[in-house]
Design a protein around this motif. Structure first.
Motif, PDB file in Angstrom:
ATOM      1  N   ALA A   1       0.834  -1.198   0.000  1.00 47.46           N
ATOM      2  CA  ALA A   1       0.000   0.000   0.000  1.00 47.46           C
ATOM      3  C   ALA A   1       0.874   1.257   0.000  1.00 47.46           C
ATOM      4  O   ALA A   1       0.596   2.228  -0.727  1.00 47.46           O
ATOM      5  N   ASP A   2       1.941   1.263   0.788  1.00 49.90           N
ATOM      6  CA  ASP A   2       2.821   2.423   0.848  1.00 49.90           C
ATOM      7  C   ASP A   2       3.487   2.694  -0.502  1.00 49.90           C
ATOM      8  O   ASP A   2       3.808   3.851  -0.823  1.00 49.90           O
ATOM      9  N   ALA A   3       3.685   1.651  -1.297  1.00 50.46           N
ATOM     10  CA  ALA A   3       4.354   1.806  -2.589  1.00 50.46           C
ATOM     11  C   ALA A   3       3.503   2.549  -3.608  1.00 50.46           C
ATOM     12  O   ALA A   3       4.037   3.062  -4.604  1.00 50.46           O
ATOM     13  N   HIS A   4       2.166   2.602  -3.389  1.00 50.10           N
ATOM     14  CA  HIS A   4       1.347   3.360  -4.354  1.00 50.10           C
ATOM     15  C   HIS A   4       0.298   4.243  -3.685  1.00 50.10           C
ATOM     16  O   HIS A   4      -0.647   4.703  -4.330  1.00 50.10           O
ATOM     17  N   ARG A   5       0.507   4.504  -2.412  1.00 46.96           N
ATOM     18  CA  ARG A   5      -0.443   5.342  -1.683  1.00 46.96           C
ATOM     19  C   ARG A   5      -0.512   6.766  -2.241  1.00 46.96           C
ATOM     20  O   ARG A   5      -1.576   7.390  -2.280  1.00 46.96           O
ATOM     21  N   ASP A   6       0.632   7.301  -2.702  1.00 50.21           N
ATOM     22  CA  ASP A   6       0.675   8.685  -3.163  1.00 50.21           C
ATOM     23  C   ASP A   6       0.142   8.859  -4.585  1.00 50.21           C
ATOM     24  O   ASP A   6      -0.159   9.981  -4.994  1.00 50.21           O
ATOM     25  N   SER A   7       0.031   7.766  -5.321  1.00 53.24           N
ATOM     26  CA  SER A   7      -0.388   7.869  -6.724  1.00 53.24           C
ATOM     27  C   SER A   7      -1.769   7.293  -6.991  1.00 53.24           C
ATOM     28  O   SER A   7      -2.335   7.523  -8.061  1.00 53.24           O
ATOM     29  N   CYS A   8      -2.325   6.538  -6.042  1.00 50.36           N
ATOM     30  CA  CYS A   8      -3.561   5.803  -6.294  1.00 50.36           C
ATOM     31  C   CYS A   8      -4.567   6.003  -5.161  1.00 50.36           C
ATOM     32  O   CYS A   8      -4.182   6.335  -4.032  1.00 50.36           O
ATOM     33  N   ASP A   9      -5.833   5.759  -5.468  1.00 47.31           N
ATOM     34  CA  ASP A   9      -6.902   5.867  -4.479  1.00 47.31           C
ATOM     35  C   ASP A   9      -7.107   4.499  -3.831  1.00 47.31           C
ATOM     36  O   ASP A   9      -7.849   3.656  -4.334  1.00 47.31           O
ATOM     37  N   LEU A  10      -6.453   4.288  -2.707  1.00 46.48           N
ATOM     38  CA  LEU A  10      -6.527   2.985  -2.051  1.00 46.48           C
ATOM     39  C   LEU A  10      -7.843   2.767  -1.331  1.00 46.48           C
ATOM     40  O   LEU A  10      -8.120   1.643  -0.889  1.00 46.48           O
ATOM     41  N   SER A  11      -8.667   3.785  -1.232  1.00 48.12           N
ATOM     42  CA  SER A  11      -9.983   3.627  -0.621  1.00 48.12           C
ATOM     43  C   SER A  11     -11.014   3.080  -1.592  1.00 48.12           C
ATOM     44  O   SER A  11     -12.117   2.701  -1.184  1.00 48.12           O
ATOM     45  N   HIS A  12     -10.662   3.024  -2.876  1.00 45.06           N
ATOM     46  CA  HIS A  12     -11.593   2.496  -3.877  1.00 45.06           C
ATOM     47  C   HIS A  12     -11.893   1.031  -3.573  1.00 45.06           C
ATOM     48  O   HIS A  12     -10.985   0.250  -3.285  1.00 45.06           O
TER      49      HIS A  12
ATOM     50  N   GLY B   1     -19.620  -9.909   7.393  1.00 47.68           N
ATOM     51  CA  GLY B   1     -20.742 -10.589   6.771  1.00 47.68           C
ATOM     52  C   GLY B   1     -20.539 -10.873   5.305  1.00 47.68           C
ATOM     53  O   GLY B   1     -21.393 -11.505   4.667  1.00 47.68           O
ATOM     54  N   GLY B   2     -19.398 -10.435   4.755  1.00 46.93           N
ATOM     55  CA  GLY B   2     -19.089 -10.678   3.352  1.00 46.93           C
ATOM     56  C   GLY B   2     -17.867 -11.562   3.211  1.00 46.93           C
ATOM     57  O   GLY B   2     -17.778 -12.626   3.820  1.00 46.93           O
ATOM     58  N   PHE B   3     -16.910 -11.112   2.425  1.00 47.96           N
ATOM     59  CA  PHE B   3     -15.694 -11.894   2.209  1.00 47.96           C
ATOM     60  C   PHE B   3     -14.507 -10.943   2.220  1.00 47.96           C
ATOM     61  O   PHE B   3     -14.660  -9.718   2.120  1.00 47.96           O
ATOM     62  N   PHE B   4     -13.305 -11.511   2.348  1.00 43.04           N
ATOM     63  CA  PHE B   4     -12.116 -10.691   2.532  1.00 43.04           C
ATOM     64  C   PHE B   4     -11.016 -11.096   1.563  1.00 43.04           C
ATOM     65  O   PHE B   4     -10.833 -12.282   1.256  1.00 43.04           O
ATOM     66  N   THR B   5     -10.287 -10.084   1.073  1.00 40.14           N
ATOM     67  CA  THR B   5      -9.127 -10.288   0.214  1.00 40.14           C
ATOM     68  C   THR B   5      -8.004  -9.382   0.700  1.00 40.14           C
ATOM     69  O   THR B   5      -8.229  -8.431   1.447  1.00 40.14           O
ATOM     70  N   ALA B   6      -6.790  -9.670   0.251  1.00 39.43           N
ATOM     71  CA  ALA B   6      -5.655  -8.813   0.581  1.00 39.43           C
ATOM     72  C   ALA B   6      -5.662  -7.631  -0.371  1.00 39.43           C
ATOM     73  O   ALA B   6      -5.449  -7.790  -1.577  1.00 39.43           O
ATOM     74  N   ALA B   7      -5.937  -6.443   0.156  1.00 41.81           N
ATOM     75  CA  ALA B   7      -6.008  -5.239  -0.676  1.00 41.81           C
ATOM     76  C   ALA B   7      -5.081  -4.181  -0.092  1.00 41.81           C
ATOM     77  O   ALA B   7      -3.867  -4.276  -0.250  1.00 41.81           O
ATOM     78  N   ALA B   8      -5.646  -3.174   0.598  1.00 44.17           N
ATOM     79  CA  ALA B   8      -4.822  -2.087   1.125  1.00 44.17           C
ATOM     80  C   ALA B   8      -4.863  -1.965   2.639  1.00 44.17           C
ATOM     81  O   ALA B   8      -4.113  -1.175   3.202  1.00 44.17           O
ATOM     82  N   ASP B   9      -5.711  -2.737   3.296  1.00 46.47           N
ATOM     83  CA  ASP B   9      -5.870  -2.635   4.748  1.00 46.47           C
ATOM     84  C   ASP B   9      -5.154  -3.791   5.434  1.00 46.47           C
ATOM     85  O   ASP B   9      -5.578  -4.950   5.328  1.00 46.47           O
ATOM     86  N   PRO B  10      -4.064  -3.530   6.175  1.00 47.15           N
ATOM     87  CA  PRO B  10      -3.342  -4.612   6.845  1.00 47.15           C
ATOM     88  C   PRO B  10      -4.195  -5.394   7.832  1.00 47.15           C
ATOM     89  O   PRO B  10      -3.911  -6.572   8.095  1.00 47.15           O
ATOM     90  N   ALA B  11      -5.259  -4.789   8.368  1.00 48.51           N
ATOM     91  CA  ALA B  11      -6.088  -5.469   9.367  1.00 48.51           C
ATOM     92  C   ALA B  11      -6.792  -6.693   8.808  1.00 48.51           C
ATOM     93  O   ALA B  11      -7.228  -7.559   9.570  1.00 48.51           O
ATOM     94  N   VAL B  12      -6.889  -6.790   7.487  1.00 47.35           N
ATOM     95  CA  VAL B  12      -7.578  -7.941   6.898  1.00 47.35           C
ATOM     96  C   VAL B  12      -6.830  -9.240   7.202  1.00 47.35           C
ATOM     97  O   VAL B  12      -7.417 -10.329   7.152  1.00 47.35           O
ATOM     98  N   ALA B  13      -5.549  -9.142   7.536  1.00 48.21           N
ATOM     99  CA  ALA B  13      -4.768 -10.346   7.845  1.00 48.21           C
ATOM    100  C   ALA B  13      -5.364 -11.118   9.012  1.00 48.21           C
ATOM    101  O   ALA B  13      -5.236 -12.352   9.090  1.00 48.21           O
TER     102      ALA B  13
END
Length: 260
Positions: free
Chosen positions: A87-98, A165-177
């Motif tokens: 996430a830190d590698a593209h936080r400044d160039s991309c919308d990680l909240s998408h 209540g849904g499903f989880f993938t590895a995206a931008a939030d470390p807490a998903v681990a």
């Protein structure tokens, strides 16, 4: 230890969004395997200028380095740190909240002389093969529990992506681990293991050609390439018969097979 890593693209004109690696620590004892299946976003904006293959390569590289070198960290801790680095590698160039920011499913394992550790997030599969020929699949079935009617809707699926209540993938939030399926097994109970993306797991999960023990037997006799060749043949036959795969013949398929 003997390890085989094979990956096949779903379509030759598109980049393969899977990622896989196997590594030995510098001490030579034990090992680690990592498999990622990048989530292909629908056509349209996902908030990122890099794309899924870039994301899986970054995340997979961090997971491999940390799992091979940081025995003091747990696998969930390693996944959290790898997500943070990526996430830190593209936080400044991309919308990680998408909601469709690049993301991936994860299957990984690490072992030493005494213990096999494992982690699975979303629909990748880790199979543990026992010395007696039996096998146990470690799966995260939360995506499978979502009704097909909802999964056919992009908007409805997005509302459940990385949500309670849904499903989880590895995206931008470390807490998903902390949402991953994890555990350990005595090394003496694991003769071999396989990490599969859902494109490779089709042999069991979609076509029902055998159970996980039979899948491990195929891997042991024919290797990872043999399993993927079987999957491709079944896909072609299904499409020729007018089955559901006529709409999407192949998926990216990756298999890592390790004899411990």
């Amino acid at each position: 230890m003997r390890t085989e890593v094979v990956t096949l693209p779903g379509r030759p004109e598109r980049p393969n969004e899977d990622w896989a690696a196997a590594a030995l620590p510098a001490s030579g004892g034990g090992g680690t395997v990592v498999v990622l299946d990048g989530v292909t976003p629908p056509v349209g904006d996902d908030g990122c200028v890099h794309g899924v293959p870039w994301f899986t390569a970054r995340l997979g590289g961090a997971l491999t380095e940390l799992s091979a070198s940081r025995r003091d960290m747990t696998l969930p801790g390693i996944l959290a740190e790898a997500i943070r680095r990526t996430a830190d590698a593209h936080r400044d160039s991309c919308d990680l909240s998408h909601v469709r920011t690049p993301q991936a499913t994860v299957a990984m394992a690490r072992w030493d002389a005494a213990t096999v550790e494992y982690l699975v997030l979303s629909d990748a599969v880790l199979v543990l093969g026992a010395p007696d020929g039996s096998a146990r699949a470690v799966v995260d079935d939360r995506l499978d529990l979502i009704p097909d009617g909802i999964r056919r809707s992009l908007e409805a699926t997005d509302r459940l992506r990385n949500q309670e209540g849904g499903f989880f993938t590895a995206a931008a939030d470390p807490a998903v681990a902390l949402r991953a399926v994890t555990g350990t097994a005595p090394r003496s109970t694991v003769r071999a293991l396989a990490a599969l993306t859902d494109g490779a797991a089709r042999w069991v999960e979609l076509f029902g050609e055998g159970d996980w023990a039979a899948c491990m037997e195929v891997l042991g006799k024919e290797g990872a390439h043999g399993l993927l060749a079987r999957v491709r043949s079944l896909e072609v036959a299904d499409a020729a018969a007018g089955g559901p795969l006529r709409w999407k013949l192949h998926d990216d398929a990756t298999a890592v097979y390790a004899v411990l």
